[in-house]
Design a protein around this motif. Structure first.
Motif, PDB file in Angstrom:
ATOM      1  N   THR A   2      17.756 -27.495 -45.890  1.00 60.12           N
ATOM      2  CA  THR A   2      16.508 -27.017 -46.535  1.00 60.12           C
ATOM      3  C   THR A   2      16.823 -26.029 -47.663  1.00 60.12           C
ATOM      4  N   HIS A   7      11.559 -22.132 -55.943  1.00 58.02           N
ATOM      5  CA  HIS A   7      11.672 -20.633 -56.238  1.00 58.02           C
ATOM      6  C   HIS A   7      12.470 -20.404 -57.535  1.00 58.02           C
ATOM      7  N   TRP A 163       7.683 -31.074 -53.318  1.00 56.15           N
ATOM      8  CA  TRP A 163       6.952 -29.854 -53.348  1.00 56.15           C
ATOM      9  C   TRP A 163       7.401 -28.954 -54.617  1.00 56.15           C
ATOM     10  N   THR A 204      11.899 -30.616 -43.891  1.00 52.25           N
ATOM     11  CA  THR A 204      10.445 -29.633 -43.807  1.00 52.25           C
ATOM     12  C   THR A 204      10.205 -29.136 -44.872  1.00 52.25           C
ATOM     13  N   ALA A 205       9.267 -29.354 -45.620  1.00 47.47           N
ATOM     14  CA  ALA A 205       8.892 -28.655 -46.889  1.00 47.47           C
ATOM     15  C   ALA A 205       8.661 -27.052 -46.450  1.00 47.47           C
ATOM     16  N   PRO A 206       8.734 -26.240 -47.592  1.00 50.52           N
ATOM     17  CA  PRO A 206       8.446 -24.832 -47.422  1.00 50.52           C
ATOM     18  C   PRO A 206       7.224 -24.500 -46.730  1.00 50.52           C
ATOM     19  N   ASP A 207       6.152 -25.392 -46.916  1.00 50.70           N
ATOM     20  CA  ASP A 207       4.825 -25.083 -46.173  1.00 50.70           C
ATOM     21  C   ASP A 207       4.515 -25.760 -44.850  1.00 50.70           C
ATOM     22  N   GLY A 208       5.917 -26.214 -44.292  1.00 51.41           N
ATOM     23  CA  GLY A 208       6.145 -26.676 -43.092  1.00 51.41           C
ATOM     24  C   GLY A 208       5.623 -28.193 -42.778  1.00 51.41           C
ATOM     25  N   THR A 209       5.371 -28.886 -43.825  1.00 45.88           N
ATOM     26  CA  THR A 209       4.887 -30.362 -43.653  1.00 45.88           C
ATOM     27  C   THR A 209       6.099 -30.944 -43.677  1.00 45.88           C
TER      28      THR A 209
END
Ligand SMILES: C[S@@+](CC[C@H](N)C(=O)[O-])C[C@H]1O[C@@H](n2cnc3c(N)ncnc32)[C@H](O)[C@@H]1O
Length: 224
Positions: A2, A7, A163, A204-209
Motif C-alpha cells: 500500500t 501525497h 485514487w 485498499t485505497a487510502p479511503d479504505g475502499t
C-alpha cells in the motif's frame, strides 16, 4: 504494498529538487510511508527459490529486504534516501535480524557498484514522477549483479492507481511487460525469460475502499 500516491508533491518547488532532496522530503512526510510488509510478487517468487544472497534495489524502508532476511537470505538493500535506509535498519533491529544477514546502503543506483554477485536481485516499484530517474540504465546495471543461475525480479506499476491525482502521472511513461524487458537489454544466449506479464493485485485505497492495481512482473534467470 500500500502506498500513498496521492501525497506526492506536485507544487513548483519539486521541479528544482534533486532526486535525493525529493525522496528525503517524501520520507520526511511521515514516520513511515510504506506498510513495511513484503510485496506480494516478491513473496510469491521467493517462495519457489532456495535462500542465498539477495540484493534489493530501491529498497525504501526495507519491507522486502527485512522479509528476505527473515526467510534466510543474506541481503543487501540499496536506496537513495538515508532516512529510508535508517528506518530499514531500525525495522531489522525490531524483528531481531542478525546484523550479518542484512546490509543497508544509502546510495544512488545510477553509480552504486559492487563486486558481489547475487542469487536474487529484486527491484520493486522503482519509479519517480517528479524527478529524474535513469531507470533503464539502473535496470541494465542490475543484470550485472546477478550470479550465474540467479534470478532478477522487477515489479513495477503498470499505471497510476485510480485514487491518485491524475496530474502527478501526466507525462509519465509507465512500463509495459515489453518495455521492461527491452530496458534490461538481455543477451538471449545468457538469459531465460521466466515471467513477463501484467498481474492484478487487490489492495485498499487510502479511503479504505477495495481497489485493483496492475503490476508489470518481470522475472528472468541468468543461465548457470
Ligand atoms: C516507490 S519507492 C519503492 C520502495 C520499496 N521498493 C517498496 O516497494 O516499498 C521507490 C524508491 O526508490 C528510491 N530511489 C529512487 N531513485 C533512486 C536512485 N537513483 N537510487 C537508489 N534509489 C532510488 C527512492 O528513494 C524510493 O525509496
Amino acid at each position: 504494498m500500500t502506498n500513498a500516491h496521492g501525497h506526492h508533491h506536485t507544487s513548483d518547488p519539486v521541479a528544482s529538487m534533486s532526486p535525493v532532496e525529493f525522496w528525503e522530503s517524501r520520507y520526511g512526510e511521515a514516520d513511515r510511508i510504506w506498510t513495511g510488509s513484503v510485496n506480494r510478487v516478491l513473496a510469491d517468487v521467493a517462495a519457489g527459490l532456495t535462500p542465498g544472497r539477495a540484493l534489493d534495489l530501491g529498497c525504501g524502508e526495507g519491507g522486502d529486504a527485512v522479509w528476505l532476511a527473515q526467510q534466510g537470505w543474506t541481503v543487501t538493500g540499496v536506496d537513495l534516501s538515508a532516512t529510508a535506509i535508517e528506518r530499514g535498519r531500525q525495522a531489522a533491529v525490531e524483528v531481531g535480524i542478525d546484523p550479518a544477514r542484512l546490509t543497508l546502503v544509502a546510495a544512488d543506483l545510477a553509480t552504486w557498484d559492487t563486486t558481489e554477485r547475487f542469487d536474487l536481485v529484486t527491484c520493486s516499484f522503482l519509479h519517480a514522477w517528479s524527478v529524474p530517474l535513469p531507470r533503464a540504465e539502473i535496470l541494465t546495471r542490475a543484470t550485472g549483479f546477478v550470479a550465474p543461475g540467479g534470478h532478477l525480479l522487477i515489479t513495477s506499476h503498470a499505471s497510476g492507481p485510480s485514487w491518485s491525482d491524475a496530474e502527478v502521472h501526466t507525462g509519465h511513461d509507465f512500463p509495459t511487460p515489453e518495455s521492461e524487458l527491452a530496458d534490461l537489454a538481455l543477451d538471449p544466449d545468457r538469459w531465460q525469460v521466466i515471467t513477463s506479464e501484467l498481474r492484478d493485485r487487490r489492495t485498499t485505497a487510502p479511503d479504505g475502499t477495495a481497489a485493483t492495481l496492475s503490476d508489470v512482473v518481470t522475472l528472468v534467470r541468468r543461465v548457470p
